[in-house]
Scaffold this motif. Structure first.
Motif, PDB file in Angstrom:
ATOM      1  N   VAL A   1       0.841  -1.192   0.000  1.00  0.00           N
ATOM      2  CA  VAL A   1       0.000   0.000   0.000  1.00  0.00           C
ATOM      3  C   VAL A   1       0.884   1.252   0.000  1.00  0.00           C
ATOM      4  N   MET A   2       1.698   1.384   1.044  1.00  0.00           N
ATOM      5  CA  MET A   2       2.451   2.634   1.215  1.00  0.00           C
ATOM      6  C   MET A   2       3.587   2.798   0.208  1.00  0.00           C
ATOM      7  N   LEU A   3       4.358   1.729  -0.026  1.00  0.00           N
ATOM      8  CA  LEU A   3       5.575   1.856  -0.838  1.00  0.00           C
ATOM      9  C   LEU A   3       5.470   1.167  -2.189  1.00  0.00           C
ATOM     10  N   LYS A   4       4.288   0.688  -2.529  1.00  0.00           N
ATOM     11  CA  LYS A   4       4.104  -0.123  -3.740  1.00  0.00           C
ATOM     12  C   LYS A   4       4.586   0.578  -5.005  1.00  0.00           C
ATOM     13  N   ASP A   5       4.326   1.875  -5.125  1.00  0.00           N
ATOM     14  CA  ASP A   5       4.623   2.579  -6.372  1.00  0.00           C
ATOM     15  C   ASP A   5       5.898   3.425  -6.324  1.00  0.00           C
ATOM     16  N   THR A   6       6.691   3.289  -5.250  1.00  0.00           N
ATOM     17  CA  THR A   6       7.977   3.995  -5.226  1.00  0.00           C
ATOM     18  C   THR A   6       8.954   3.289  -6.158  1.00  0.00           C
ATOM     19  N   VAL A   7      10.024   3.977  -6.546  1.00  0.00           N
ATOM     20  CA  VAL A   7      11.003   3.375  -7.463  1.00  0.00           C
ATOM     21  C   VAL A   7      11.964   2.453  -6.740  1.00  0.00           C
ATOM     22  N   ASP A   8      12.034   2.583  -5.402  1.00  0.00           N
ATOM     23  CA  ASP A   8      13.052   1.821  -4.670  1.00  0.00           C
ATOM     24  C   ASP A   8      12.546   1.158  -3.396  1.00  0.00           C
ATOM     25  N   GLY A   9      11.217   1.202  -3.160  1.00  0.00           N
ATOM     26  CA  GLY A   9      10.669   0.573  -1.958  1.00  0.00           C
ATOM     27  C   GLY A   9      11.102   1.238  -0.671  1.00  0.00           C
TER      28      GLY A   9
ATOM     29  N   PHE B   1      15.118  30.238  -1.587  1.00  0.00           N
ATOM     30  CA  PHE B   1      14.968  30.692  -2.968  1.00  0.00           C
ATOM     31  C   PHE B   1      14.476  32.144  -2.972  1.00  0.00           C
ATOM     32  N   GLU B   2      15.129  32.996  -3.724  1.00  0.00           N
ATOM     33  CA  GLU B   2      14.936  34.435  -3.542  1.00  0.00           C
ATOM     34  C   GLU B   2      14.013  35.137  -4.532  1.00  0.00           C
ATOM     35  N   THR B   3      13.521  34.470  -5.571  1.00  0.00           N
ATOM     36  CA  THR B   3      12.712  35.189  -6.555  1.00  0.00           C
ATOM     37  C   THR B   3      11.355  34.534  -6.763  1.00  0.00           C
ATOM     38  N   ASN B   4      10.480  35.278  -7.456  1.00  0.00           N
ATOM     39  CA  ASN B   4       9.155  34.753  -7.774  1.00  0.00           C
ATOM     40  C   ASN B   4       9.173  33.722  -8.902  1.00  0.00           C
ATOM     41  N   ALA B   5      10.365  33.346  -9.356  1.00  0.00           N
ATOM     42  CA  ALA B   5      10.440  32.310 -10.388  1.00  0.00           C
ATOM     43  C   ALA B   5       9.854  30.989  -9.896  1.00  0.00           C
ATOM     44  N   LEU B   6      10.000  30.731  -8.597  1.00  0.00           N
ATOM     45  CA  LEU B   6       9.499  29.487  -8.027  1.00  0.00           C
ATOM     46  C   LEU B   6       8.413  29.824  -7.011  1.00  0.00           C
ATOM     47  N   THR B   7       7.181  29.914  -7.502  1.00  0.00           N
ATOM     48  CA  THR B   7       6.048  30.212  -6.622  1.00  0.00           C
ATOM     49  C   THR B   7       4.772  29.607  -7.197  1.00  0.00           C
ATOM     50  N   GLY B   8       3.853  29.268  -6.318  1.00  0.00           N
ATOM     51  CA  GLY B   8       2.604  28.635  -6.737  1.00  0.00           C
ATOM     52  C   GLY B   8       2.785  27.205  -7.214  1.00  0.00           C
ATOM     53  N   GLN B   9       3.873  26.573  -6.769  1.00  0.00           N
ATOM     54  CA  GLN B   9       4.203  25.224  -7.248  1.00  0.00           C
ATOM     55  C   GLN B   9       4.069  24.195  -6.129  1.00  0.00           C
ATOM     56  N   SER B  10       3.991  22.936  -6.553  1.00  0.00           N
ATOM     57  CA  SER B  10       4.070  21.830  -5.594  1.00  0.00           C
ATOM     58  C   SER B  10       5.235  20.941  -5.992  1.00  0.00           C
ATOM     59  N   LEU B  11       6.061  20.598  -5.016  1.00  0.00           N
ATOM     60  CA  LEU B  11       7.199  19.702  -5.244  1.00  0.00           C
ATOM     61  C   LEU B  11       6.921  18.385  -4.538  1.00  0.00           C
ATOM     62  N   VAL B  12       6.861  17.305  -5.329  1.00  0.00           N
ATOM     63  CA  VAL B  12       6.567  15.986  -4.775  1.00  0.00           C
ATOM     64  C   VAL B  12       7.867  15.305  -4.387  1.00  0.00           C
ATOM     65  N   VAL B  13       7.935  14.887  -3.125  1.00  0.00           N
ATOM     66  CA  VAL B  13       9.136  14.266  -2.555  1.00  0.00           C
ATOM     67  C   VAL B  13       8.725  12.876  -2.099  1.00  0.00           C
ATOM     68  N   SER B  14       8.772  11.905  -3.017  1.00  0.00           N
ATOM     69  CA  SER B  14       8.098  10.633  -2.708  1.00  0.00           C
ATOM     70  C   SER B  14       8.806   9.392  -3.247  1.00  0.00           C
ATOM     71  N   HIS B  15      10.089   9.497  -3.560  1.00  0.00           N
ATOM     72  CA  HIS B  15      10.796   8.344  -4.137  1.00  0.00           C
ATOM     73  C   HIS B  15      10.073   7.816  -5.376  1.00  0.00           C
ATOM     74  N   GLY B  16       9.509   8.742  -6.145  1.00  0.00           N
ATOM     75  CA  GLY B  16       8.887   8.362  -7.413  1.00  0.00           C
ATOM     76  C   GLY B  16       7.502   7.771  -7.293  1.00  0.00           C
ATOM     77  N   TRP B  17       6.935   7.738  -6.080  1.00  0.00           N
ATOM     78  CA  TRP B  17       5.575   7.200  -5.939  1.00  0.00           C
ATOM     79  C   TRP B  17       4.629   7.954  -6.855  1.00  0.00           C
ATOM     80  N   TYR B  18       4.671   9.265  -6.803  1.00  0.00           N
ATOM     81  CA  TYR B  18       3.833  10.073  -7.672  1.00  0.00           C
ATOM     82  C   TYR B  18       4.757  10.966  -8.509  1.00  0.00           C
ATOM     83  N   MET B  19       4.583  10.937  -9.812  1.00  0.00           N
ATOM     84  CA  MET B  19       5.405  11.758 -10.705  1.00  0.00           C
ATOM     85  C   MET B  19       4.496  12.741 -11.441  1.00  0.00           C
ATOM     86  N   GLN B  20       4.927  14.024 -11.464  1.00  0.00           N
ATOM     87  CA  GLN B  20       4.097  15.031 -12.126  1.00  0.00           C
ATOM     88  C   GLN B  20       4.932  15.825 -13.124  1.00  0.00           C
TER      89      GLN B  20
END
Length: 261
Positions: free
Chosen positions: A216-224, A242-261
């Protein structure tokens, strides 16, 4: 290396888990950290640990669903340090149940902590940032469940999706005074919150705890592998620095590849 020298960083739910590690990493990078937590004694203990390690930390009691406590807590941070530069809206809980078995009280409790808490802390920090117009960063602790759904987690998934909308709106409104808003979306991190879910899901799904972890939890990660608190804290540091508006309104997924966007 990302540095936060002199920046004042409020982290909610910072007495334990992901929030505590973010606060520690911020302090190591030169930030002045405000440990905001429901449990003042636990917040004080974390602040003491950070100070003993050479950092600068202040503990404040904060139930993020209590408007008066949020207003008072951010006011204490500003009174002590003179400003707020970074907010990490991290406080959260999990309640697992089928929609048809979910009580309305539990639904409202989940949305209050994750969404009302994010709104209230954002509003108070933005009021300070808007006055000073020297920039800043708002970071929301989302989840892979900001993008995907799982059974038994209706209010959690709903709330984490909602944080994307709040972050994007803040990014548009606050850009005029240099404030960025982003969402970190971790996969499963082995914190007490996740440890508590493992037997609950095993019972609800009628499978073993090992099967919950692997299938369930780690099934779709790239490395378990579980995502770690360091994985999340390092991304939180990058977003805060990060100092500028270049990176704003974003979501960064940190999931060992479970979810890729």
């Amino acid at each position: 290396m990302n540095r936060l020298d002199g920046k004042v960083c409020v982290v909610t739910g910072a007495a334990s888990g992901i929030g505590k590690r973010i606060a520690e990493v911020y302090a190591q990078a030169g930030g002045k950290v405000v440990i905001a937590d429901l449990k003042l004694d636990a917040a004080e203990a974390t602040a003491t640990e950070i100070r003993n390690a050479g950092g600068d930390a202040l503990a404040v009691a904060m139930d993020v669903t209590d408007e008066a406590q949020v207003v008072d807590g951010i006011a204490k941070a500003v009174a002590h340090y003179g400003q707020v530069d970074v907010l990490v809206s991290n406080a959260g809980i999990q309640i697992v149940n089928k929609i048809t078995d979910f009580s309305y009280a539990d639904w409202k409790k989940m949305l209050a902590i994750h969404l009302d808490g994010a709104f209230l802390t954002t509003r108070e920090c933005l009021r300070d940032m808007e006055t000073r117009k020297t920039g800043g960063a708002i970071i929301y602790m989302g989840s892979v469940h900001s993008h995907a759904a799982s059974k038994l987690k209706a209010p959690y998934v709903t709330a984490k999706h909602g944080l994307l909308g709040l972050a994007r709106t803040v990014a548009k409104e606050a850009a005029a005074y240099g404030v960025r808003a982003n969402v970190i979306c971790p996969g499963f991190v082995r914190t007490p919150l996740v440890d508590k879910q493992i037997p609950e899901q095993a019972k609800e799904l009628g499978i073993s705890e090992d099967e919950v972890i692997q299938n369930v939890m780690l099934k779709d990660t790239v490395d378990g592998e579980f995502t770690t608190v360091d994985d999340v804290a390092n991304v939180a540091l990058m977003l805060a620095a990060f100092e500028t508006n270049a990176l704003t309104g974003q979501s960064l997924v940190v999931s060992h590849g479970w979810y890729m966007q």
